[in-house]
Design a protein around this motif. Structure first.
Motif, mmCIF file in Angstrom:
data_model
loop_
_atom_site.group_PDB
_atom_site.id
_atom_site.type_symbol
_atom_site.label_atom_id
_atom_site.label_comp_id
_atom_site.label_asym_id
_atom_site.label_seq_id
_atom_site.Cartn_x
_atom_site.Cartn_y
_atom_site.Cartn_z
ATOM 1 N N ASP A 172 12.242 -11.018 -7.133
ATOM 2 C CA ASP A 172 11.582 -11.725 -6.031
ATOM 3 C C ASP A 172 10.653 -10.784 -5.275
ATOM 4 O O ASP A 172 9.515 -11.156 -4.939
ATOM 5 N N LEU A 173 11.125 -9.576 -4.994
ATOM 6 C CA LEU A 173 10.316 -8.609 -4.247
ATOM 7 C C LEU A 173 9.108 -8.165 -5.067
ATOM 8 O O LEU A 173 8.004 -8.029 -4.534
ATOM 9 N N VAL A 174 9.314 -7.953 -6.365
ATOM 10 C CA VAL A 174 8.211 -7.540 -7.236
ATOM 11 C C VAL A 174 7.115 -8.602 -7.260
ATOM 12 O O VAL A 174 5.921 -8.295 -7.119
ATOM 13 N N LEU A 175 7.494 -9.865 -7.434
ATOM 14 C CA LEU A 175 6.490 -10.930 -7.486
ATOM 15 C C LEU A 175 5.819 -11.127 -6.129
ATOM 16 O O LEU A 175 4.633 -11.487 -6.062
ATOM 17 N N THR A 176 6.553 -10.866 -5.061
ATOM 18 C CA THR A 176 5.933 -10.932 -3.727
ATOM 19 C C THR A 176 4.872 -9.854 -3.586
ATOM 20 O O THR A 176 3.771 -10.116 -3.068
ATOM 21 N N ILE A 177 5.178 -8.637 -4.042
ATOM 22 C CA ILE A 177 4.188 -7.556 -4.001
ATOM 23 C C ILE A 177 2.966 -7.915 -4.833
ATOM 24 O O ILE A 177 1.821 -7.731 -4.406
ATOM 25 N N LYS A 178 3.212 -8.428 -6.040
ATOM 26 C CA LYS A 178 2.099 -8.778 -6.916
ATOM 27 C C LYS A 178 1.230 -9.882 -6.313
ATOM 28 O O LYS A 178 -0.001 -9.786 -6.317
ATOM 29 N N THR A 179 1.859 -10.929 -5.797
ATOM 30 C CA THR A 179 1.059 -12.040 -5.278
ATOM 31 C C THR A 179 0.351 -11.699 -3.968
ATOM 32 O O THR A 179 -0.728 -12.215 -3.705
ATOM 33 N N VAL A 180 0.935 -10.807 -3.171
ATOM 34 C CA VAL A 180 0.257 -10.464 -1.916
ATOM 35 C C VAL A 180 -1.039 -9.713 -2.178
ATOM 36 O O VAL A 180 -2.007 -9.831 -1.419
ATOM 37 N N VAL A 181 -1.099 -8.958 -3.297
ATOM 38 C CA VAL A 181 -2.367 -8.296 -3.637
ATOM 39 C C VAL A 181 -3.238 -9.171 -4.538
ATOM 40 O O VAL A 181 -4.458 -9.089 -4.490
ATOM 41 N N ASN A 182 -2.596 -10.037 -5.360
ATOM 42 C CA ASN A 182 -3.366 -10.973 -6.190
ATOM 43 C C ASN A 182 -4.288 -11.831 -5.341
ATOM 44 O O ASN A 182 -5.389 -12.206 -5.760
ATOM 45 N N LYS A 183 -3.832 -12.178 -4.138
ATOM 46 C CA LYS A 183 -4.593 -13.120 -3.313
ATOM 47 C C LYS A 183 -5.619 -12.452 -2.396
ATOM 48 O O LYS A 183 -6.277 -13.127 -1.611
ATOM 49 N N ILE A 184 -5.783 -11.143 -2.539
ATOM 50 C CA ILE A 184 -6.802 -10.452 -1.751
ATOM 51 C C ILE A 184 -8.172 -10.679 -2.401
ATOM 52 O O ILE A 184 -8.354 -10.374 -3.582
ATOM 53 N N PRO A 185 -9.140 -11.214 -1.660
ATOM 54 C CA PRO A 185 -10.479 -11.404 -2.245
ATOM 55 C C PRO A 185 -11.208 -10.070 -2.376
ATOM 56 O O PRO A 185 -11.424 -9.359 -1.403
ATOM 57 N N ILE A 186 -11.541 -9.705 -3.616
ATOM 58 C CA ILE A 186 -12.202 -8.431 -3.911
ATOM 59 C C ILE A 186 -13.443 -8.716 -4.744
ATOM 60 O O ILE A 186 -13.466 -9.618 -5.574
ATOM 61 N N ASN A 187 -14.492 -7.914 -4.533
ATOM 62 C CA ASN A 187 -15.692 -8.029 -5.370
ATOM 63 C C ASN A 187 -15.317 -7.757 -6.827
ATOM 64 O O ASN A 187 -14.805 -6.683 -7.165
ATOM 65 N N ARG A 188 -15.573 -8.737 -7.700
ATOM 66 C CA ARG A 188 -15.096 -8.658 -9.075
ATOM 67 C C ARG A 188 -16.089 -8.032 -10.055
ATOM 68 O O ARG A 188 -15.893 -8.104 -11.264
ATOM 69 N N LYS A 189 -17.156 -7.426 -9.575
ATOM 70 C CA LYS A 189 -18.147 -6.869 -10.494
ATOM 71 C C LYS A 189 -17.572 -5.750 -11.357
ATOM 72 O O LYS A 189 -17.918 -5.602 -12.515
ATOM 73 N N LYS A 190 -16.685 -4.945 -10.759
ATOM 74 C CA LYS A 190 -16.128 -3.813 -11.499
ATOM 75 C C LYS A 190 -14.666 -4.030 -11.901
ATOM 76 O O LYS A 190 -14.130 -3.298 -12.714
ATOM 77 N N ILE A 191 -14.008 -5.047 -11.309
ATOM 78 C CA ILE A 191 -12.590 -5.278 -11.542
ATOM 79 C C ILE A 191 -12.407 -6.514 -12.407
ATOM 80 O O ILE A 191 -12.917 -7.584 -12.097
ATOM 81 N N SER A 192 -11.686 -6.357 -13.505
ATOM 82 C CA SER A 192 -11.410 -7.482 -14.395
ATOM 83 C C SER A 192 -10.093 -8.131 -13.989
ATOM 84 O O SER A 192 -9.043 -7.484 -13.981
ATOM 85 N N GLY A 193 -10.128 -9.406 -13.628
ATOM 86 C CA GLY A 193 -8.916 -10.109 -13.223
ATOM 87 C C GLY A 193 -8.555 -9.859 -11.773
ATOM 88 O O GLY A 193 -9.329 -9.288 -10.996
ATOM 89 N N LEU A 194 -7.360 -10.285 -11.394
ATOM 90 C CA LEU A 194 -6.897 -10.146 -10.017
ATOM 91 C C LEU A 194 -6.423 -8.719 -9.743
ATOM 92 O O LEU A 194 -6.037 -7.986 -10.647
ATOM 93 N N THR A 195 -6.451 -8.352 -8.479
ATOM 94 C CA THR A 195 -5.857 -7.077 -8.062
ATOM 95 C C THR A 195 -4.372 -7.113 -8.423
ATOM 96 O O THR A 195 -3.689 -8.091 -8.144
ATOM 97 N N ASP A 196 -3.868 -6.051 -9.045
ATOM 98 C CA ASP A 196 -2.482 -6.094 -9.508
ATOM 99 C C ASP A 196 -1.906 -4.687 -9.650
ATOM 100 O O ASP A 196 -2.647 -3.693 -9.685
ATOM 101 N N PHE A 197 -0.581 -4.632 -9.726
ATOM 102 C CA PHE A 197 0.154 -3.388 -9.951
ATOM 103 C C PHE A 197 0.872 -3.427 -11.300
ATOM 104 O O PHE A 197 1.332 -4.481 -11.735
ATOM 105 N N ARG A 198 0.976 -2.279 -11.956
ATOM 106 C CA ARG A 198 1.984 -2.085 -13.000
ATOM 107 C C ARG A 198 3.278 -1.748 -12.267
ATOM 108 O O ARG A 198 3.279 -0.899 -11.369
ATOM 109 N N ILE A 199 4.379 -2.373 -12.660
ATOM 110 C CA ILE A 199 5.638 -2.152 -11.950
ATOM 111 C C ILE A 199 6.783 -1.988 -12.941
ATOM 112 O O ILE A 199 6.902 -2.747 -13.902
ATOM 113 N N ALA A 200 7.625 -0.987 -12.695
ATOM 114 C CA ALA A 200 8.829 -0.758 -13.490
ATOM 115 C C ALA A 200 10.055 -0.892 -12.590
ATOM 116 O O ALA A 200 10.117 -0.291 -11.518
#
Length: 218
Positions: free
Chosen positions: A62-90
């Protein structure tokens, strides 16, 4: 038996300083929420990575997906970034032998599982892995997480935004009010995000990891 969650921002060098600052501010705010709501400790380090200790291992996904979605929903200029803002998480689950005031100075099985697993994660995928002493458990959830990666890779900012609030336990009507949209729009985004399947995975994780922790005596 404790859980250590370690993550790093994907393509962090491609963000402008102001974008990176915005991402870290949002993550820090979420960590503050975690500290006041759950028995956890999270810290950001190196400017683009984080590590956290979770005492109730069944809550980790639950905490991992909360971290991922809180950054996924940040509007970022997509010219250099492919896909949503995201973390690799272990996610590492095991014993903690040395607990210092700073988690970054602590050590033990859970830290080693999490840190070493994150080090193996290169490229775009996988973005989420589990490591415990039980290889059958690892295999089960890493298959689930591969499918989850496939689902989340297709999310839009709008879908991630709805999932974020659903993870907080909000009802569709509450999410609609927060976002200023109608309930049918929330329901549409919820379906587009495959929320029902994600919720099933969260439930399965809670049961399986809860049982594993009890068997191991925590």
């Amino acid at each position: 038996m404790k859980t250590v969650i370690t993550g790093d921002l994907i393509d962090s060098t491609k963000y402008t300083p102001s974008e990176l600052d915005a991402i870290l501010n949002v993550v820090n705010d979420e960590f503050d929420y975690f500290r006041t709501t759950y028995d956890v400790d999270f810290k950001i380090f190196r400017g683009d990575s984080f590590q956290g200790v979770v005492l109730d291992s069944s809550l980790a996904l639950d905490l991992v997906l909360t971290i991922k979605t809180v950054v996924n929903k940040i509007p970022i200029n997509r010219k250099k970034i492919s896909g949503l803002t995201d973390f690799r998480i272990a996610i590492g689950i095991g014993n903690i032998n040395l607990k210092r005031d700073s988690i970054l100075e602590s050590n033990g099985e859970a830290f080693q599982f999490s840190g070493k697993t994150l080090d193996t994660m290169k490229g775009d995928y996988p973005r989420l892995l589990l490591k415990t002493a039980d290889e059958n458990l690892n295999e089960e959830f890493n298959v689930h997480f591969a499918l989850l990666d496939s689902v989340t890779s297709k999310w839009s900012v709008a879908s991630a935004e709805v999932v974020y609030y659903l993870l907080k336990g909000k009802k569709e009507t509450e999410v609609a009010k927060i976002l200023g949209i109608n309930q049918s729009a929330v329901n549409h985004r919820k379906k587009a995000a495959n929320w029902d399947a994600v919720a099933m995975l969260l439930k399965r994780y809670k049961v399986a990891i809860g049982n594993y922790a009890r068997i191991k005596g925590s």
